[in-house]
Design an enzyme around this catalytic site. Sequence first.
Site, PDB file in Angstrom:
ATOM      1  N   ASP A 108       1.949  -7.046  -3.972  1.00 25.15           N
ATOM      2  CA  ASP A 108       0.884  -6.571  -4.850  1.00 25.15           C
ATOM      3  C   ASP A 108      -0.317  -7.510  -4.729  1.00 25.15           C
ATOM      4  O   ASP A 108      -0.150  -8.727  -4.682  1.00 25.15           O
ATOM      5  CB  ASP A 108       1.378  -6.534  -6.302  1.00 25.15           C
ATOM      6  CG  ASP A 108       0.464  -5.716  -7.200  1.00 25.15           C
ATOM      7  OD1 ASP A 108      -0.700  -6.120  -7.380  1.00 25.15           O
ATOM      8  OD2 ASP A 108       0.913  -4.688  -7.718  1.00 25.15           O
ATOM      9  N   SER A 161      -2.277   3.226 -11.084  1.00 27.84           N
ATOM     10  CA  SER A 161      -3.642   3.207 -10.558  1.00 27.84           C
ATOM     11  C   SER A 161      -3.775   3.892  -9.206  1.00 27.84           C
ATOM     12  O   SER A 161      -4.885   4.195  -8.781  1.00 27.84           O
ATOM     13  CB  SER A 161      -4.161   1.767 -10.466  1.00 27.84           C
ATOM     14  OG  SER A 161      -3.325   1.003  -9.615  1.00 27.84           O
ATOM     15  N   HIS A 204       5.313   4.698  -6.667  1.00 24.45           N
ATOM     16  CA  HIS A 204       5.695   3.373  -6.199  1.00 24.45           C
ATOM     17  C   HIS A 204       6.418   2.632  -7.314  1.00 24.45           C
ATOM     18  O   HIS A 204       6.246   2.931  -8.491  1.00 24.45           O
ATOM     19  CB  HIS A 204       4.491   2.564  -5.696  1.00 24.45           C
ATOM     20  CG  HIS A 204       3.399   2.400  -6.691  1.00 24.45           C
ATOM     21  ND1 HIS A 204       2.536   3.415  -7.052  1.00 24.45           N
ATOM     22  CD2 HIS A 204       3.019   1.322  -7.426  1.00 24.45           C
ATOM     23  CE1 HIS A 204       1.660   2.971  -7.947  1.00 24.45           C
ATOM     24  NE2 HIS A 204       1.945   1.705  -8.196  1.00 24.45           N
ATOM     25  N   HIS A 261       7.403  -1.238  -8.811  1.00 28.49           N
ATOM     26  CA  HIS A 261       7.098  -2.663  -8.802  1.00 28.49           C
ATOM     27  C   HIS A 261       8.410  -3.438  -8.903  1.00 28.49           C
ATOM     28  O   HIS A 261       9.220  -3.169  -9.789  1.00 28.49           O
ATOM     29  CB  HIS A 261       6.222  -3.038 -10.001  1.00 28.49           C
ATOM     30  CG  HIS A 261       4.910  -2.337 -10.043  1.00 28.49           C
ATOM     31  ND1 HIS A 261       3.721  -2.957  -9.712  1.00 28.49           N
ATOM     32  CD2 HIS A 261       4.591  -1.061 -10.376  1.00 28.49           C
ATOM     33  CE1 HIS A 261       2.729  -2.101  -9.845  1.00 28.49           C
ATOM     34  NE2 HIS A 261       3.228  -0.932 -10.250  1.00 28.49           N
TER      35      HIS A 261
END
Length: 109
Positions: free
Chosen positions: A29, A90, A95, A97
């Site tokens: 990230d 966003s 996805h 994390h």
Amino acid sequence: MATLFTRIRSGEIPGEIIFENEHVFAIRDIVPQAPVHVLLIPKAEIPGVADVEVEGDHRHLLNAARSLAEQLGLESYRLVINQGEAAGQSVPHLHMHLLSGRPFAWPPG
């Protein structure tokens, strides 16, 4: 039009892919929220959890998270999936994390 993540995977936008298999790839990230903060992204452009097919095999993200955590030597970690802008999503490409390297509180946020 390809999503940001697809453009990173294709090399159109710079990004270091640190894990990849047939279904999923992973990148660090760019705004990490923990010492280890990796995004696990399906190669298929699925906008979010709400768009995942009801039928079918959906274990690819979890298996990839487990494999990557083992590869990184992580014993404890948090997995997060945001659905929709109000929840913090966003990029409109599903996805997950993977966060580790510090204590996490509950409830989050």
